[in-house]
Scaffold this motif. Structure first.
Motif, PDB file in Angstrom:
ATOM      1  N   MET A   1       0.817  -1.116  -0.082  1.00  0.00           N
ATOM      2  CA  MET A   1      -0.117   0.127  -0.135  1.00  0.00           C
ATOM      3  C   MET A   1       1.075   1.058   0.130  1.00  0.00           C
ATOM      4  O   MET A   1       1.785   1.285   0.769  1.00  0.00           O
TER       5      MET A   1
ATOM      6  N   TYR B   1       1.006   5.310  -0.288  1.00  0.00           N
ATOM      7  CA  TYR B   1       0.135   6.684   0.033  1.00  0.00           C
ATOM      8  C   TYR B   1       1.337   7.960  -0.398  1.00  0.00           C
ATOM      9  O   TYR B   1       2.269   7.657   0.248  1.00  0.00           O
TER      10      TYR B   1
ATOM     11  N   SER C   1      -2.840  10.846  -3.240  1.00  0.00           N
ATOM     12  CA  SER C   1      -2.914   9.620  -3.944  1.00  0.00           C
ATOM     13  C   SER C   1      -2.623   8.529  -3.018  1.00  0.00           C
ATOM     14  O   SER C   1      -1.869   8.510  -2.439  1.00  0.00           O
ATOM     15  N   LEU C   2      -3.363   7.295  -3.601  1.00  0.00           N
ATOM     16  CA  LEU C   2      -3.320   5.910  -2.966  1.00  0.00           C
ATOM     17  C   LEU C   2      -2.977   5.074  -3.959  1.00  0.00           C
ATOM     18  O   LEU C   2      -3.904   5.149  -5.052  1.00  0.00           O
TER      19      LEU C   2
ATOM     20  N   GLU D   1       6.342  10.017   0.738  1.00  0.00           N
ATOM     21  CA  GLU D   1       5.591   8.547   0.499  1.00  0.00           C
ATOM     22  C   GLU D   1       5.680   7.943   1.898  1.00  0.00           C
ATOM     23  O   GLU D   1       6.643   7.838   2.563  1.00  0.00           O
TER      24      GLU D   1
ATOM     25  N   TYR E   1       4.689   3.665   2.772  1.00  0.00           N
ATOM     26  CA  TYR E   1       4.205   2.683   2.375  1.00  0.00           C
ATOM     27  C   TYR E   1       4.306   1.140   3.405  1.00  0.00           C
ATOM     28  O   TYR E   1       5.056   1.576   4.478  1.00  0.00           O
TER      29      TYR E   1
ATOM     30  N   GLN F   1      -6.753  13.276   2.631  1.00  0.00           N
ATOM     31  CA  GLN F   1      -6.246  12.978   3.705  1.00  0.00           C
ATOM     32  C   GLN F   1      -7.169  12.554   4.678  1.00  0.00           C
ATOM     33  O   GLN F   1      -7.511  13.402   5.676  1.00  0.00           O
TER      34      GLN F   1
ATOM     35  N   LEU G   1      -5.052   9.072   8.998  1.00  0.00           N
ATOM     36  CA  LEU G   1      -4.286   8.324   8.160  1.00  0.00           C
ATOM     37  C   LEU G   1      -2.914   8.356   8.218  1.00  0.00           C
ATOM     38  O   LEU G   1      -2.325   7.241   8.871  1.00  0.00           O
TER      39      LEU G   1
ATOM     40  N   CYS H   1      -9.541   3.824   3.848  1.00  0.00           N
ATOM     41  CA  CYS H   1      -9.105   4.545   2.495  1.00  0.00           C
ATOM     42  C   CYS H   1     -10.079   4.018   1.395  1.00  0.00           C
ATOM     43  O   CYS H   1     -10.293   4.653   0.233  1.00  0.00           O
TER      44      CYS H   1
END
Length: 281
Positions: free
Chosen positions: A52, A54, A76-77, A98, A100, A127, A131, A164
């Motif tokens: 994953m 983000y 962005s995801l 980033e 991850y 956002q 998160l 998400c």
């Protein structure tokens, strides 16, 4: 993932606990990281596990298996699928921030089937509240080297994926919710047969199959059952607030057979029409 990718300090946490010591065998967090100010663009990268990713800020692009180049920006995801080839990263002189987490386990199959994990698409989720703090908590837990902490990180990951997924679906769900509200208002007129279902579908410029689909998705009931249920709710109102006979109420609601009407009423309301009238205040 590369280590020399940013002019700023980065964090990459590798698993520190043997998998046999984990209570949760169906979800295992692998490597997790935070790469602020990432400047490196990678071409032809292939990963062993799902991941994953983000992007908190910055911009760049993502291409999966030589397909269409997709734009990536703050909020962005996207996901890396095992065995697929990726070209990704910021443009020359650019950067992005980033986070991850890569993961394995039999639970991933269920996530894929539920649409919580999917490859090939960049989602714009903004956002979502909490998160970034969840990413930070996963990094902290995985860095501790404690088995119970790694299990907690796996549970946090599952919750992050759910949130998400909801955030990615929110715009389309909102539009469909607004549409369903207007459709629901129109369906209420079917109670007394003022309009037909085909007329309602035409009014909203949709096919009957689309009408059935959005009613099923919104209410959980097939269209015909949804109509029966709102008719039975209206029947209950008439039983409690008028002196109309059961046969008359059935006729008003376009049930020509009073016995069939009574069976439907008991099926959906749990009691007979007569019992409703005599015992519910």
């Amino acid at each position: 993932m590369d280590y020399m990718i940013s002019p700023y300090p980065i964090r990459i946490i590798d698993p520190k606990v043997e998998s046999s010591r984990l209570r949760l065998q169906s979800i295992r967090v692998g490597q997790a990281g935070h790469l602020p100010g990432r400047t490196l663009y990678r071409s032809g990268a292939v990963f062993e596990h799902w991941a994953m990713v983000y992007i908190a800020s910055g911009s760049g692009t993502l291409t999966e298996n030589g397909g269409k180049e997709q734009q990536v920006g703050g909020g962005s995801l996207f996901f890396f699928r095992p065995g697929y080839s990726y070209c990704f990263g910021p443009p020359p002189e650019g950067s992005w921030d980033e986070y991850y987490i890569d993961f394995t386990g039999t639970r991933v199959t269920e996530w894929v089937e539920a649409g919580m994990v999917t490859g090939g698409t960049v989602y714009q989720i903004g956002q979502p509240p909490g998160l970034l703090s969840s990413f930070e908590e996963v990094l902290r837990l995985m860095d501790s080297g404690i088995p119970a902490a790694a299990d907690r990180a796996a549970l946090i990951l599952e919750n992050m994926l759910l949130e998400c997924t909801l955030a990615a679906a929110a715009p389309s769900h909102s539009r469909e919710s607004d549409l369903m509200q207007t459709v629901r208002d129109d369906l209420g007129t079917c109670v007394y047969g003022e309009v037909t279902l085909a007329e309602i579908a035409a009014r909203h410029h949709m096919s009957m199959s689309t009408l059935r689909r959005i009613v099923r998705r919104s209410s959980g009931f097939p269209l015909h059952e949804y109509i029966h249920r709102i008719k039975m709710a209206e029947a209950k109102h008439l039983l409690l607030n008028t002196s109309l006979q059961i046969k008359e109420i059935a006729g008003l609601l376009h049930y020509s057979d009073a016995f069939y009407f009574s069976r439907l009423y008991k099926k959906y309301m749990g009691i007979s029409p007569q019992y409703s009238r005599n015992h519910i205040l």
